[in-house]
Each structure stands twice: as C-alpha cells, then as structure tokens.
Design a protein around this motif. Structure first.
Motif, PDB file in Angstrom:
ATOM      1  N   SER A  15       0.816  -1.215   0.000  1.00 25.23           N
ATOM      2  CA  SER A  15       0.000   0.000   0.000  1.00 25.23           C
ATOM      3  C   SER A  15       0.852   1.269   0.000  1.00 25.23           C
ATOM      4  O   SER A  15       0.350   2.353   0.328  1.00 25.23           O
ATOM      5  CB  SER A  15      -0.917   0.012   1.225  1.00 25.23           C
ATOM      6  OG  SER A  15      -0.146  -0.043   2.429  1.00 25.23           O
ATOM      7  N   LEU A  16       2.119   1.175  -0.361  1.00 22.73           N
ATOM      8  CA  LEU A  16       3.010   2.326  -0.399  1.00 22.73           C
ATOM      9  C   LEU A  16       2.381   3.460  -1.216  1.00 22.73           C
ATOM     10  O   LEU A  16       1.729   3.222  -2.232  1.00 22.73           O
ATOM     11  CB  LEU A  16       4.344   1.910  -1.017  1.00 22.73           C
ATOM     12  CG  LEU A  16       5.519   2.868  -0.840  1.00 22.73           C
ATOM     13  CD1 LEU A  16       6.011   2.866   0.603  1.00 22.73           C
ATOM     14  CD2 LEU A  16       6.652   2.499  -1.792  1.00 22.73           C
ATOM     15  N   ALA A  17       2.590   4.684  -0.777  1.00 20.96           N
ATOM     16  CA  ALA A  17       1.926   5.838  -1.412  1.00 20.96           C
ATOM     17  C   ALA A  17       2.181   5.908  -2.911  1.00 20.96           C
ATOM     18  O   ALA A  17       1.292   6.272  -3.687  1.00 20.96           O
ATOM     19  CB  ALA A  17       2.380   7.127  -0.726  1.00 20.96           C
ATOM     20  N   ARG A 100       7.725   8.792 -10.001  1.00 24.94           N
ATOM     21  CA  ARG A 100       6.948   8.932  -8.753  1.00 24.94           C
ATOM     22  C   ARG A 100       7.593   8.049  -7.689  1.00 24.94           C
ATOM     23  O   ARG A 100       7.775   6.847  -7.913  1.00 24.94           O
ATOM     24  CB  ARG A 100       5.502   8.508  -8.995  1.00 24.94           C
ATOM     25  CG  ARG A 100       4.535   8.836  -7.867  1.00 24.94           C
ATOM     26  CD  ARG A 100       3.141   8.343  -8.251  1.00 24.94           C
ATOM     27  NE  ARG A 100       2.100   9.028  -7.509  1.00 24.94           N
ATOM     28  CZ  ARG A 100       1.089   8.426  -6.898  1.00 24.94           C
ATOM     29  NH1 ARG A 100       1.001   7.098  -6.915  1.00 24.94           N
ATOM     30  NH2 ARG A 100       0.162   9.122  -6.272  1.00 24.94           N
ATOM     31  N   THR A 101       7.923   8.622  -6.563  1.00 28.59           N
ATOM     32  CA  THR A 101       8.622   7.853  -5.537  1.00 28.59           C
ATOM     33  C   THR A 101       8.231   8.343  -4.152  1.00 28.59           C
ATOM     34  O   THR A 101       7.692   9.444  -4.000  1.00 28.59           O
ATOM     35  CB  THR A 101      10.149   7.972  -5.743  1.00 28.59           C
ATOM     36  OG1 THR A 101      10.827   7.031  -4.916  1.00 28.59           O
ATOM     37  CG2 THR A 101      10.648   9.380  -5.428  1.00 28.59           C
ATOM     38  N   VAL A 102       8.481   7.514  -3.154  1.00 25.79           N
ATOM     39  CA  VAL A 102       8.269   7.886  -1.754  1.00 25.79           C
ATOM     40  C   VAL A 102       9.595   8.355  -1.180  1.00 25.79           C
ATOM     41  O   VAL A 102      10.651   7.773  -1.436  1.00 25.79           O
ATOM     42  CB  VAL A 102       7.703   6.698  -0.952  1.00 25.79           C
ATOM     43  CG1 VAL A 102       7.741   6.975   0.552  1.00 25.79           C
ATOM     44  CG2 VAL A 102       6.277   6.405  -1.398  1.00 25.79           C
ATOM     45  N   ASP A 129       6.311   9.646   3.120  1.00 26.51           N
ATOM     46  CA  ASP A 129       6.132   8.276   3.576  1.00 26.51           C
ATOM     47  C   ASP A 129       5.056   8.269   4.663  1.00 26.51           C
ATOM     48  O   ASP A 129       5.298   8.687   5.800  1.00 26.51           O
ATOM     49  CB  ASP A 129       7.452   7.734   4.130  1.00 26.51           C
ATOM     50  CG  ASP A 129       7.405   6.235   4.389  1.00 26.51           C
ATOM     51  OD1 ASP A 129       6.302   5.679   4.462  1.00 26.51           O
ATOM     52  OD2 ASP A 129       8.489   5.626   4.518  1.00 26.51           O
ATOM     53  N   ASP A 130       3.861   7.829   4.311  1.00 32.63           N
ATOM     54  CA  ASP A 130       2.732   7.898   5.246  1.00 32.63           C
ATOM     55  C   ASP A 130       2.505   6.583   5.992  1.00 32.63           C
ATOM     56  O   ASP A 130       1.423   6.340   6.535  1.00 32.63           O
ATOM     57  CB  ASP A 130       1.455   8.341   4.527  1.00 32.63           C
ATOM     58  CG  ASP A 130       1.050   7.409   3.388  1.00 32.63           C
ATOM     59  OD1 ASP A 130       1.665   6.331   3.236  1.00 32.63           O
ATOM     60  OD2 ASP A 130       0.107   7.760   2.648  1.00 32.63           O
ATOM     61  N   LEU A 275      11.583  -2.608   7.418  1.00 38.72           N
ATOM     62  CA  LEU A 275      11.568  -2.960   6.003  1.00 38.72           C
ATOM     63  C   LEU A 275      10.237  -2.598   5.342  1.00 38.72           C
ATOM     64  O   LEU A 275      10.174  -2.462   4.124  1.00 38.72           O
ATOM     65  CB  LEU A 275      11.806  -4.463   5.823  1.00 38.72           C
ATOM     66  CG  LEU A 275      13.231  -4.978   5.953  1.00 38.72           C
ATOM     67  CD1 LEU A 275      13.235  -6.494   6.019  1.00 38.72           C
ATOM     68  CD2 LEU A 275      14.092  -4.495   4.797  1.00 38.72           C
ATOM     69  N   GLY A 276       9.182  -2.496   6.138  1.00 36.33           N
ATOM     70  CA  GLY A 276       7.858  -2.237   5.592  1.00 36.33           C
ATOM     71  C   GLY A 276       7.002  -3.481   5.460  1.00 36.33           C
ATOM     72  O   GLY A 276       5.893  -3.421   4.921  1.00 36.33           O
TER      73      GLY A 276
END
Length: 520
Positions: A15-17, A100-102, A129-130, A275-276
């Motif tokens: 679900s990364l922005a 497009r990147t975080v 980074d939300d 790491l996420g």
C-alpha cells in the motif's frame, strides 16, 4: 506514457503511497540492489542478505499482483551501483514520462532524490512516507510548540491520536500512561524463554546468501545460519508467535539480560517494521487485542506499544527535525576511537563480550544491551559519537540512520546536549549485575570498585561524573549522585580517576576501515 516508480529496499509495503491510484498498465516499478547502499557503511553480512532477500521476494509478490517490475540485481550487467544512476538508466530504458517515488528514510537518500529531476530531465513527484503514525509536518508542529521535546509528552499525544489503550473517558487504560516501574525484573533462574520463529531459506534467499558471501564476505558478522523473516507472510507469523508466546512476559523482563539467551521475551519485529513488511498500527493493534482478551497484562502491552508509537515515531521526528546537524553533534567533546573489542569481542568484560558475540551472530541485541552495556561503556569511556554511531548502524539488522542516529547520538551518548534525554544514561557495574547474570562468571569483580580485578564500569562511572561535573552537577536527576561524589575524600576520588585512567590506557583502537571505507 510510462510512469517510473523507484521503490527502495525499506519500502516493501503493497500500500506504499507511490503505488496507490496508479494505472498498472502505464507504470513500471524499479527496484535496485546497489553497491552504494550496501557499503556506504560496511553493513553486517546478515543485514545485507535480509534486505536483498526481502526485496526479491517483494518484487515477486508485486509481479504476481499484476505489476511490471524492473529488478536490477547487484551483479546485473551495466548496474551503476547507485540509486541515481539506476533511476537515470531506468528512465531511459522504459522511456519514462515521469517519476513517482516515496521519500527515502535517510537524509542522504532524500538528498539524492532531490537531484533526480535534473539528472533525468523528467518531472519527479516525491511523496511523503505515510506508513508512520505521525506525519513529519505534525511532528514539527509539536516540536515547535514544545519547550521540552521529551518522548513521554509526544507519546501521550500519539496515544490520544490513535486511541490505543485509552478508555471511553479519554483516560489512559489502567489509570496511568507508563508502567515502567513494573518492567524492571532481572533474570530469573529456570525461566523458559521462547525463541522467535526461524524461517528456512528458500531458493531465492539461498541465491542471496551466495551473492553476499562472495561480494561482502569481509564485512562484520556471521552470514549463516540465516533464518530471518523475509516476506510479509513470514512477518505476520512472527507477529502472531510473539503476541501468543512472548508478549505476556515481555514487559516484566524487557530489561533483563541472560547469557546464552539472545531474545528472551523480545521479538525480531523491528526488522519487519523497518523494512515495511509490517505496519506500526497493525502491530500495536495485535498487542492491544491480546490485552483486551486477557492474554497479556497492561504493563507488557503498554511497554510494547510505547516502543512503537512512542520511541520509533519520536526518533524519526527528531532525526528530521535536526538533520544534517544531528550527525555532527558532540556536546560532551568525546574523541576516543572506538575500542577494537567492539568488532572482535575480545575483552574480559563478560557483559561486553556477550553482547558483541550475540551481535556478530544474530545482527541483533535488545535495547538494554545496546543502551546500558554497549552504549554505556562508549559514553563512560568518551568514545567519539560518530564512531559508536557508525558501529551501531553497521551491526544491527534493524538499523537505519533515521532511527539509529538519534537513539545513539541523542539518547545513548548525550551528544545532543540533552534534547532527547534529560540526563546521560550512565551506570556502574551494579546496574549490569542487577539486570543480568553476566557478572557471576566475569574475570572482573563487580563488587570491587578500583584497582586490579575491579569491574572497569565502576571507576569509569565516577570518572565520567568527575569529568563532566560542571555540566551535570545541577541536573535535578543527578544531584544525589553528585552529593555522594562530594562526600568522597580527595584520596578516594583520585583512586577512582587513576583506576579509570589506567584501564582506558589498555584499550586498543579499532583498525581503520571497519565501519567505513578509508579514502585517500
């Protein structure tokens, strides 16, 4: 029209922005293994393997989910070995129309991202980074209005924001915010400590292990056995096992240290969070559910939640509040080189030998080993903050600069002058003896204060206080200890200081190049 989405090694979140609201047919996800990131400090071999394996597994999961993924392996032909070089090549390869990147979690990575538009000639959207509870603008607003930027006050705001462990009247569950007084039990003979889940390497991980052994085999640490979680499914299993088996006793024994027990009631979830693979809210909610169902006591759950929505969020905010100056802080003027035993483990101080050996094997030590053994010694000995900070960044599987640097420079080494900690975290051998079983079989006598065979922590503790008396004597939390120091006669003070000096002269500095490559 192709949107290029560079995705970094600690952004392994579906679900990364940057992945949201994107037409997958018009996008390519770019993932990169690059030498610059694996070696800007000489990371523990197991840490490099963890990140590369998790990245490769996440790339496969993205492909299974319908994404086009361009994965550049470390040994791929033409790899420029830098994020910027690979973004530039990827933009050309896919004829990208935009990027497009975080935002990267570390300052130097964020600085590199700011240069991508100029290097590629393309519009670059850098998203916040939300995945954190507290957005950085909110943290900055809190810091701006706070006279004392203490974690405890910030933590209470995060509790209110999330509603975690809050009752229907908006009061903290259990009638208080913090249950630390219940979380200070030392080691108990005969305890059965649950081991974290171990995950056998699959073919992907075995390929990574072979690569790391070949390319990074001269880095610190043991590469194998390797059994860390590298996928979200494994991370969720690790979370469930921790909540079921370790969380009930985590609080009471979280500060204890036991020889031969690497984890006690701690988890390895920090690596999954950083790491996420897991999110902070879902991890905390799992712990809170255990409390609500009567499966874990309030002191364990509150202490665990505080580490995540309190310390973790607070350290990230403080990092970005003060970078890049934070990395140069040295309020106490410490300048000693890092002792060689931090790398070799060859010391007769059993507490330090145990902590370094565990770190070498596992790329892990729990927070009291880090703060009150490894960090405490460096602070007492006057080790340069940048040197001990580099060491912590190298050796732990969960160490990223945004969380490591403020913990070490600010909390552990008091190098920020007291912004994060209200007093230095220093202790004599008595603390280590109380919280561990290390001292009983140590060559040094923890009860002996000075001279041959005395625990070095004892003289170093008083020597540190003497060196910095002008700074700390009026600190409300240190008045009693300085009152004790002043009751010593001149001869006893000199004995402590001479004993500390004699011990410090025996320390061998680490050889250059262990943490960072030496440049001419």
């Amino acid at each position: 029209m192709t949107l290029l989405i560079p995705l970094l090694g600690d952004q392994l979140t579906p679900s990364l922005a940057s992945l949201r609201d994107v037409d997958r047919g018009d996008a390519v996800v770019l993932m990169m293994e690059v030498w610059d990131e694996a070696s800007y400090v000489r990371h523990h071999q197991k840490k490099i393997a963890l990140i590369f394996s998790a990245m490769r597994h996440f790339a496969a999961a993205l492909r299974d989910d319908g994404w086009a993924v361009d994965y550049v392996a470390l040994d791929a032909p033409g790899n420029t070995q830098s994020f910027t070089g690979e973004v530039e090549r990827g933009a050309q390869r896919h004829r990208a129309s935009a990027i497009r990147t975080v935002a990267g979690g570390e300052y130097r990575v964020r600085q590199a991202q700011d240069g991508w538009a100029a290097r590629t000639g393309l519009p670059v959207e850098i998203l916040e980074d939300d995945r954190f509870v507290c957005p950085l603008p909110d943290f900055f607003a809190w810091a701006q209005r706070s006279r004392e930027k203490r974690m405890e006050f910030f933590y209470r705001e995060m509790r209110r924001r999330t509603g975690m462990l809050m009752d229907a009247d908006g009061k903290p569950e259990g009638g208080q915010w913090n249950f630390d007084h219940d979380n200070r039990a030392g080691p108990t003979a005969g305890r059965n400590y649950p081991a974290p889940l171990r995950f056998a390497p699959d073919e992907t991980t075995r390929d990574v292990l072979a690569l790391v052994a070949t390319r990074f085999g001269d880095h610190f640490g043991a590469l194998e056995p390797f059994a860390l979680p590298v996928t979200r499914a494994q991370a969720l299993q690790a979370l469930d096992q921790f909540v079921d088996e370790a969380l009930p006793d985590f609080g009471r024994y979280q500060d204890a240290m036991v020889a031969g027990q690497d984890y006690l009631f701690h988890s390895s979830l920090s690596l999954c969070l950083n790491l996420g693979l897991l999110g902070p809210v879902e991890v905390c909610e799992a712990a809170v559910r255990a409390y609500e169902r009567g499966r874990a006591p309030i002191n364990s759950v509150e202490g665990f939640v505080r580490q995540i929505i309190g310390w973790r969020e607070y350290m990230r905010g403080m990092y970005w509040w003060d970078m890049p100056a934070f990395a140069e802080r040295n309020a106490l003027g410490a300048s000693r080189p890092l002792p060689d035993f931090y790398w070799t483990g060859e010391t007769d101080m059993r507490c330090l030998a145990e902590a370094v050996d565990q770190t070498r094997r596992e790329a892990y030590a729990h927070h009291i080993q880090r703060l009150m053994v490894l960090g405490n010694f460096a602070l007492l000995a006057g080790v340069a903050p940048a040197a001990i900070s580099d060491w912590f960044l190298v050796v732990y599987f969960d160490a990223y600069e945004w969380v490591e640097l403020p913990n070490v420079v600010g909390m552990s080494q008091f190098a920020d002058g007291g912004v994060i900690a209200s007093k230095p975290y220093v202790a004599s051998g008595a603390y280590i003896d109380r919280m561990s079983d290390y001292c009983g079989r140590c060559r040094y006598d923890v009860k002996k204060k000075t001279g041959e065979g005395a625990c070095p922590f004892n003289a170093l503790y008083w020597d540190f206080l003497a060196r910095h008396e002008q700074r700390f004597a009026r600190n409300p939390r240190m008045r009693n200890v300085y009152a004790t120091w002043r009751r010593f006669d001149d001869a006893r003070r000199a004995e402590y200081r001479d004993s500390a000096r004699a011990f410090l002269e025996t320390l061998e500095p680490a050889a250059p190049g262990w943490a960072r490559e030496q440049t001419a």
